[in-house]
Write a protein that holds these residues in place. Structure first.
Motif: not given
Length: 170
Positions: A43-48, A72-75, A96-99
């Motif tokens: 979340w921190l890295v996505w947000h920044l 946006a689509e990839r996330f 916020v969960r990323v692959d």
């Protein structure tokens, strides 16, 4: 060294910390939270990244990398496309969960490239231009960019701190 060179260097430092904070982490490690109300590394890295993308695209009068390059689509996150994470609650952070770490760094690197393209040729006169008169005093381009740098470095440092705690906890 010019003012633009200082900005390029500062944004480069953010990129280094982002890469170090997420390198080699799996999706569960990126989503791990130190307590139920804490922010995860992901979340921190996505947000920044979203804040930098949003704010720089606005002052540069460009489309955000998030939408222009299909991030946006990839996330595939369950938020409106314009969401940058400001005001997120605990449930939003958990969403916020990323692959992979590579998805986060790929997006950040694309934002970084657009940022450098914009800041590389700025002059001192450009930095003095008012970009938001709604504040007192009005916000100049230089103040806006320094604000983004400060916010991003704080969040990148938080992500590195969380990583260190997770590594020590095993």
């Amino acid at each position: 060294m010019t003012s633009a060179d200082v900005l390029v260097d500062a944004f480069g430092r953010i990129q280094e910390v982002v890469h170090d904070a997420v390198a080699g982490l799996d999706p569960d490690e990126l989503a791990a939270r130190l307590d139920p109300a804490a922010n995860s590394i992901g979340w921190l890295v996505w947000h920044l990244s979203r804040v930098q993308d949003d704010h720089v695209a606005d002052v540069a009068e460009l489309e955000q990398v998030w939408t222009a390059q299909g991030w946006a689509e990839r996330f595939g996150l369950p938020f409106a496309v314009e969401d940058i994470g400001y005001g997120h609650d605990s449930d939003d952070v958990a969403a916020v969960r990323v692959d992979s770490a590579e998805l986060l760094t790929g997006y950040y690197d694309a934002v970084h490239a657009q940022t450098l393209e914009f800041v590389r040729n700025l002059t001192d006169d450009d930095l003095a231009e008012v970009v938001d008169a709604a504040w007192q005093p009005p916000v100049t381009l230089g103040v806006r960019l320094v604000s983004v740098i400060g916010d991003d470095l704080q969040h990148a440092g938080q992500a590195a701190f969380v990583r260190g705690i997770l590594e020590r906890a095993g």
